[in-house]
Design an enzyme around this catalytic site. Structure first.
Site, short mmCIF file in Angstrom:
data_model
loop_
_atom_site.label_atom_id
_atom_site.label_comp_id
_atom_site.label_asym_id
_atom_site.label_seq_id
_atom_site.Cartn_x
_atom_site.Cartn_y
_atom_site.Cartn_z
N ALA A 24 111.51 57.78 65.31
CA ALA A 24 112.38 58.94 65.44
C ALA A 24 111.57 60.16 64.99
O ALA A 24 110.59 60.02 64.24
CB ALA A 24 113.61 58.76 64.57
N GLY B 160 111.99 53.98 65.00
CA GLY B 160 112.88 54.09 66.15
C GLY B 160 112.20 53.68 67.45
O GLY B 160 112.87 53.28 68.40
N GLU C 262 112.64 50.09 67.63
CA GLU C 262 114.07 49.85 67.87
C GLU C 262 114.44 50.13 69.33
O GLU C 262 115.25 49.42 69.92
CB GLU C 262 114.90 50.72 66.92
CG GLU C 262 114.68 50.32 65.48
CD GLU C 262 115.44 51.22 64.52
OE1 GLU C 262 114.92 52.32 64.23
OE2 GLU C 262 116.53 50.85 64.09
N GLU D 288 110.04 52.68 58.04
CA GLU D 288 110.99 53.65 57.47
C GLU D 288 110.99 53.63 55.95
O GLU D 288 111.25 54.64 55.29
CB GLU D 288 112.42 53.39 57.98
CG GLU D 288 112.64 53.74 59.44
CD GLU D 288 112.39 52.58 60.40
OE1 GLU D 288 111.69 51.61 60.04
OE2 GLU D 288 112.90 52.66 61.54
C1 HXC Z 1 107.32 63.43 64.41
C2 HXC Z 1 105.21 62.57 64.68
C3 HXC Z 1 105.67 61.26 64.44
C4 HXC Z 1 107.06 61.08 64.19
C5 HXC Z 1 103.56 61.15 64.79
N1 HXC Z 1 103.89 62.45 64.90
N2 HXC Z 1 104.60 60.41 64.51
N3 HXC Z 1 106.02 63.63 64.67
N4 HXC Z 1 107.84 62.20 64.17
N5 HXC Z 1 107.62 59.90 63.99
C6 HXC Z 1 103.02 63.60 65.20
C7 HXC Z 1 102.12 63.93 64.03
O1 HXC Z 1 102.78 64.72 63.08
C8 HXC Z 1 101.00 64.67 64.71
O2 HXC Z 1 101.42 65.97 65.00
C9 HXC Z 1 100.88 63.94 66.05
O3 HXC Z 1 102.13 63.26 66.24
C10 HXC Z 1 99.78 62.88 66.03
O4 HXC Z 1 99.99 62.03 64.94
P1 HXC Z 1 98.84 61.68 63.87
O5 HXC Z 1 99.52 61.20 62.65
O6 HXC Z 1 97.89 62.81 63.73
O7 HXC Z 1 98.10 60.49 64.61
P2 HXC Z 1 97.30 59.27 63.97
O8 HXC Z 1 96.47 59.74 62.81
O9 HXC Z 1 96.63 58.59 65.08
O10 HXC Z 1 98.43 58.30 63.33
C11 HXC Z 1 99.34 57.65 64.20
C12 HXC Z 1 100.51 57.08 63.36
C13 HXC Z 1 101.13 58.22 62.49
C14 HXC Z 1 100.01 55.95 62.45
C15 HXC Z 1 101.52 56.50 64.35
O11 HXC Z 1 101.40 59.34 63.36
C16 HXC Z 1 102.41 57.83 61.80
O12 HXC Z 1 102.40 57.11 60.80
N6 HXC Z 1 103.52 58.34 62.32
C17 HXC Z 1 104.84 58.13 61.69
C18 HXC Z 1 105.32 56.73 61.93
C19 HXC Z 1 106.69 56.50 61.26
O13 HXC Z 1 106.83 56.63 60.04
N7 HXC Z 1 107.65 56.19 62.07
C20 HXC Z 1 109.06 55.98 61.61
C21 HXC Z 1 109.81 57.28 61.69
S1 HXC Z 1 111.40 57.15 60.98
P3 HXC Z 1 100.54 67.26 64.58
O14 HXC Z 1 101.41 68.42 64.94
O15 HXC Z 1 100.25 67.12 63.13
O16 HXC Z 1 99.30 67.12 65.43
C22 HXC Z 1 112.32 56.38 62.15
C23 HXC Z 1 113.75 56.17 61.75
C24 HXC Z 1 114.52 55.48 62.85
O17 HXC Z 1 111.88 56.06 63.18
C25 HXC Z 1 115.96 55.38 62.45
C26 HXC Z 1 116.79 56.50 62.93
C27 HXC Z 1 117.83 56.90 61.96
#
Ligand code: HXC
Length: 259
Positions: free
Chosen positions: A65, A110, A113, A133
């Site tokens: 998400a 998400g 999911e 998460e």
């Molecule tokens: C918003 C995101 C994002 C996310 C990545 N980006 N994941 N933006 N929401 N979930 C953005 C980064 O901020 C970055 O933007 C660009 O995408 C590239 O990501 P990087 O981190 O620079 O890439 P990399 O180093 O290759 O790492 C990839 C990654 C990492 C390991 C996937 O991006 C990461 O850990 N992302 C978050 C994963 C996560 O925690 N997902 C769960 C989310 S919570 P900029 O502008 O900086 O270039 C969820 C809740 C669901 O899903 C339930 C709903 C209620």
């Protein structure tokens, strides 16, 4: 209909929805989730289409998400918008045709999911699944705790959700999260072939096959078995059942009318 955050293509009787926010690794914001639901409904209503695919890029199916969109939201904001609830309801109640997730790269939070909301997952060799998460001080919110546990069992689901670690394609296939693995570059073409096989079957039996498998995981076994029996008998009222069985007896390919 035109879309901003997804691409929608038709390949004969198969529709491919490609998540398209590369700048955010296809993070699921409200607009993207709304567009996925709209595209699925559009294809559900399209009589040429027999199966849908949701895919992303080689780097990410979806990295979760959209954290930037959610970060400042209060509990009441989240509950009032209920974007994740609307998405799930659409998948569970409005879409009868099969939907396949074709996952390359990250399917996190998400994103994992969303893949599990699809009917089954085809993984590219580089796919990485996770429910991280816990690292953000939250838990899955689009059904992940329930669907992941049903798919891979309590022990692995606890491991994934409590540590936030990622699972590669091989582990996902062994655990039952993904049904098959393909080379990354071939994934979408292979998914289109799999979807084409499904779209070539008789639609009433495809819809009932999907519904009965969903029942198997959602309700007690006896209720599911009773439901399956009712569906099975009702298919004997279709032309396609007569054609399918006649074709077998006559050693030829069936010519289904309801595709
Ligand atoms: C918003 C995101 C994002 C996310 C990545 N980006 N994941 N933006 N929401 N979930 C953005 C980064 O901020 C970055 O933007 C660009 O995408 C590239 O990501 P990087 O981190 O620079 O890439 P990399 O180093 O290759 O790492 C990839 C990654 C990492 C390991 C996937 O991006 C990461 O850990 N992302 C978050 C994963 C996560 O925690 N997902 C769960 C989310 S919570 P900029 O502008 O900086 O270039 C969820 C809740 C669901 O899903 C339930 C709903 C209620």
């Amino acid at each position: 209909m035109s879309y901003n955050t997804i691409l929608l293509d038709k390949h004969d009787n198969v529709a491919v929805i490609t998540l398209n926010r590369p700048e955010a690794l296809n993070a699921l914001n409200a607009e993207l989730l709304g567009e996925v639901v709209s595209a699925l409904k559009e294809m559900e209503a399209d009589s040429e289409i027999g199966c849908m695919i949701i895919t992303g890029s080689d780097k990410a199916f979806a990295a979760g998400a959209d954290i930037k969109e959610m970060a400042e939201q209060s509990m009441t904001d989240m509950m009032a918008a209920d974007v994740f609830g609307h998405t799930q309801k659409a998948f569970m109640h409005d879409i009868k045709k099969p939907v396949i997730a074709a996952v390359n790269g990250y399917a996190l939070g998400g994103g994992c999911e969303l893949a599990m909301l699809c009917d089954f997952i085809l993984a590219g060799e580089t796919a990485k699944f996770g429910q991280p998460e816990i690292n953000l001080g939250v838990i899955p919110g689009i059904g992940g705790s329930q669907r992941l546990t049903k798919l891979i069992g309590k022990s692995k689901a606890m491991d994934m959700m409590l540590t936030g670690r990622m699972m590669d394609a091989n582990e996902a296939e062994r655990a039952g999260l993904a049904s098959r693995i393909f080379p990354t570059d071939d994934l979408v073409d292979e998914a289109i072939k799999v979807a084409g096989v499904i779209a070539g079957k008789s639609l009433p039996s495809v819809v009932m096959a999907k519904e009965t498998v969903i029942k198997a995981v959602d309700i007690p076994t006896q209720d599911g078995v009773d439901f399956e029996k009712r569906c099975f008998y009702s298919l004997f009222s279709t032309e396609d059942q007569k054609e399918g069985m006649a074709a077998f007896v006559e050693k030829r390919q069936p010519n289904f009318k309801n595709k």
